[in-house]
Design an enzyme around this catalytic site. Structure first.
Site, short mmCIF file in Angstrom:
data_model
loop_
_atom_site.label_atom_id
_atom_site.label_comp_id
_atom_site.label_asym_id
_atom_site.label_seq_id
_atom_site.Cartn_x
_atom_site.Cartn_y
_atom_site.Cartn_z
N ASP A 1 -9.97 -8.64 -6.27
CA ASP A 1 -9.38 -7.63 -5.44
C ASP A 1 -8.08 -8.13 -4.85
O ASP A 1 -8.13 -9.07 -3.81
CB ASP A 1 -10.60 -7.19 -4.17
CG ASP A 1 -9.86 -6.36 -3.08
OD1 ASP A 1 -10.12 -5.20 -3.40
OD2 ASP A 1 -9.01 -6.75 -2.35
N HIS B 1 -4.50 1.48 1.12
CA HIS B 1 -4.77 0.45 2.01
C HIS B 1 -5.32 0.76 3.36
O HIS B 1 -6.16 0.33 3.72
CB HIS B 1 -3.45 -0.59 1.85
CG HIS B 1 -3.83 -1.90 1.98
ND1 HIS B 1 -3.46 -3.11 1.49
CD2 HIS B 1 -4.83 -2.62 2.81
CE1 HIS B 1 -3.91 -4.18 1.77
NE2 HIS B 1 -4.95 -3.88 2.53
P1 NAD Z 1 -13.76 -13.60 4.04
O1 NAD Z 1 -14.79 -12.93 5.12
O2 NAD Z 1 -14.10 -13.52 2.64
O3 NAD Z 1 -13.63 -15.09 4.71
C1 NAD Z 1 -12.92 -15.72 3.73
C2 NAD Z 1 -12.93 -17.27 4.41
O4 NAD Z 1 -13.85 -17.74 4.40
C3 NAD Z 1 -11.88 -18.09 3.68
O5 NAD Z 1 -11.22 -19.00 4.81
C4 NAD Z 1 -12.78 -19.16 2.90
O6 NAD Z 1 -12.28 -20.17 2.82
C5 NAD Z 1 -14.12 -19.12 3.91
N1 NAD Z 1 -15.16 -19.02 2.90
C6 NAD Z 1 -15.30 -18.32 1.68
N2 NAD Z 1 -16.71 -18.75 1.27
C7 NAD Z 1 -17.22 -19.64 2.04
C8 NAD Z 1 -18.62 -20.47 2.04
N3 NAD Z 1 -19.38 -19.90 1.09
N4 NAD Z 1 -18.63 -21.15 3.22
C9 NAD Z 1 -17.70 -21.13 4.02
N5 NAD Z 1 -16.74 -20.65 4.12
C10 NAD Z 1 -16.33 -19.74 3.04
O7 NAD Z 1 -12.11 -12.98 4.38
P2 NAD Z 1 -11.07 -11.95 3.79
O8 NAD Z 1 -10.34 -13.09 2.84
O9 NAD Z 1 -10.51 -11.47 5.01
O10 NAD Z 1 -12.07 -10.93 3.19
C11 NAD Z 1 -12.12 -10.92 1.77
C12 NAD Z 1 -11.23 -10.00 0.86
O11 NAD Z 1 -11.21 -8.88 1.55
C13 NAD Z 1 -9.97 -10.45 0.98
O12 NAD Z 1 -9.55 -11.62 0.22
C14 NAD Z 1 -8.95 -9.18 0.36
O13 NAD Z 1 -9.20 -8.98 -0.61
C15 NAD Z 1 -10.12 -8.34 1.16
N6 NAD Z 1 -9.46 -7.63 2.36
C16 NAD Z 1 -9.10 -6.18 2.44
C17 NAD Z 1 -8.63 -5.66 3.84
C18 NAD Z 1 -8.00 -4.19 3.70
O14 NAD Z 1 -7.64 -3.91 4.70
N7 NAD Z 1 -8.51 -3.61 2.58
C19 NAD Z 1 -8.45 -6.63 4.68
C20 NAD Z 1 -8.67 -7.81 4.62
C21 NAD Z 1 -9.21 -8.22 3.51
#
Ligand code: NAD
Length: 274
Positions: A47, A110
Site C-alpha cells: 500500500d 486519498h
Molecule cells: P501503523 O499503525 O501501521 O504503525 C506503524 C508504526 O508501528 C511504525 O512506527 C512501526 O515501526 C511500528 N510497528 C510496526 N509493527 C510493529 C510491531 N509488531 N511491534 C511494535 N511496533 C511496530 O501506522 P501507519 O504507518 O500510519 O499505517 C499503516 C499504513 O496505512 C501506512 O504505512 C500507509 O500505507 C497507510 N496509511 C493510509 C492513510 C490514508 O489516509 N489512507 C493514512 C495513514 C496511513
C-alpha cells in the site's frame, strides 16, 4: 504464514487480507529494502500513495523481485492536489510510470476533497472500465461523502481505507460500508504503537503468547477488515504476519472494541477535505 489469504471485493477481485503499508518510508534504499524483505517474508500486498513520495522505490523493489506480477496486489492513491477529472488521468499515469507498472490493482481517492472528489471518481470509473486498474476505491470517506459519491456513481467503490484501530472503530462508517458491500481497510492499524500498553491487549497477548500488535491485527481480521501495518524491519514484518494461528473470542473482540474513544491520530476527513 498465510499472507496469501484473500478476501473478495464486490467486483470479484481478490485482495490479500494483510498488506505492507509504506507511509514515511524513504524513497530509495529504505522502501526498496523494506519491500524486498516483506516479499521474502511472504507479503503480496503493498500500500503506497503518490503523497508518500516513494512510488519509484516501490517499483524498483517489485522489478528486482522474482515474485510474478500477477501474485502481487499493488495499491496507490491520488493525492488531494491531483484531483479533478482531467487531472486524475495524468496523476494515474504519473503513478504508473513511477511504479513501472502497466496496470494497478487498486487506485484510491486519498481524501474526500470537497468539490473535486466526484470528478475524480468519474475519471477513476473510466480507468476501471478501460481495464487499467483492477479495483477502485476511496479513503477517509464517511457515510455522507459516500452518499454524495454514490448519487451519480456508475461504479460503487470496492474499498474504503479508513483510520481504524482500537481507539477509533468508526462503527457508523463500517456499518454503512457493510450494507453497501464496500470492503474496509484499516490504516494505522497499530495506532502507530500508541496503545500497546492497554491492559486488555497485554492480557490477551499473554494468554495467546502473542504481542499486543498481533492481537490488534487479529482483531482486524476477525471483523473482516483488511489491514496494512507498516514496518521496514523484517522481524516486525514477520511478527505482523504471524496472526493466522489463533482466534479471539467474541467477548475478547468486544473488549478490544470497547477501547474506542473516537481517538483520531490523523486529520478528520471533513477538515482535510474542506
Ligand atoms: P501503523 O499503525 O501501521 O504503525 C506503524 C508504526 O508501528 C511504525 O512506527 C512501526 O515501526 C511500528 N510497528 C510496526 N509493527 C510493529 C510491531 N509488531 N511491534 C511494535 N511496533 C511496530 O501506522 P501507519 O504507518 O500510519 O499505517 C499503516 C499504513 O496505512 C501506512 O504505512 C500507509 O500505507 C497507510 N496509511 C493510509 C492513510 C490514508 O489516509 N489512507 C493514512 C495513514 C496511513
Amino acid at each position: 504464514m498465510t499472507l496469501t489469504q484473500t478476501t473478495t471485493l464486490h467486483n470479484g477481485v481478490q485482495i490479500p487480507l494483510v498488506g505492507l503499508g509504506v507511509y514515511k518510508m524513504q524513497e530509495g534504499g529504505e522502501v526498496e529494502e523494506a519491500i524486498q524483505s516483506a516479499l521474502d517474508v511472504g507479503y503480496r500486498h503493498i500500500d503506497t500513495a503518490s503523497f508518500y513520495g516513494n512510488e519509484e522505490g516501490v517499483g524498483t523493489a517489485i522489478k528486482q523481485s522474482d515474485v510474478p506480477r500477477e501474485e502481487l496486489f499493488v495499491t496507490t492513491k491520488i493525492w488531494n492536489d491531483e484531483q479533478g477529472y482531467d487531472e486524475t488521468f495524468e496523476a494515474f499515469q504519473r503513478s504508473l510510470d513511477k511504479l513501472g507498472l502497466d496496470k494497478l490493482d487498486l487506485y484510491l481517492v486519498h481524501w474526500p476533497i470537497k468539490g473535486k472528489f466526484k470528478d475524480t471518481w468519474r475519471a477513476m470509473e473510466q480507468l476501471y472500465h478501460e481495464g487499467k486498474v483492477g479495483a477502485i476505491g476511496v479513503s477517509n470517506f464517511m457515510p455522507h461523502h459516500l452518499d454524495e459519491l454514490m448519487k451519480d456513481a456508475e461504479v460503487k467503490p470496492m474499498v474504503n481505507q479508513i483510520e481504524f484501530h482500537p481507539e477509533l472503530i468508526q462503527q457508523e462508517t463500517r456499518d454503512y460500508c457493510k450494507k453497501h458491500d464496500i470492503a474496509i481497510e484499516a490504516w494505522s492499524p497499530l495506532g502507530r504503537g500508541h496503545y500497546f500498553d492497554a491492559p486488555i491487549l497485554k492480557q490477551l497477548a499473554e494468554k495467546y503468547n502473542k504481542t499486543p500488535a498481533q492481537i490488534i491485527l487479529r482483531w482486524d481480521l476477525h471483523q473482516g477488515v483488511i489491514t496494512i501495518p507498516k514496518s521496514s524491519k523484517r522481524k516486525r514484518q514477520e511478527e505482523n504476519a504471524d496472526i493466522f494461528d489463533f482466534k479471539l473470542t467474541d467477548d475478547e473482540i468486544d473488549k478490544i472494541s470497547a477501547l474506542d474513544n473516537n481517538g483520531r491520530i490523523g486529520p478528520h476527513p471533513d477538515e482535510m477535505g474542506a
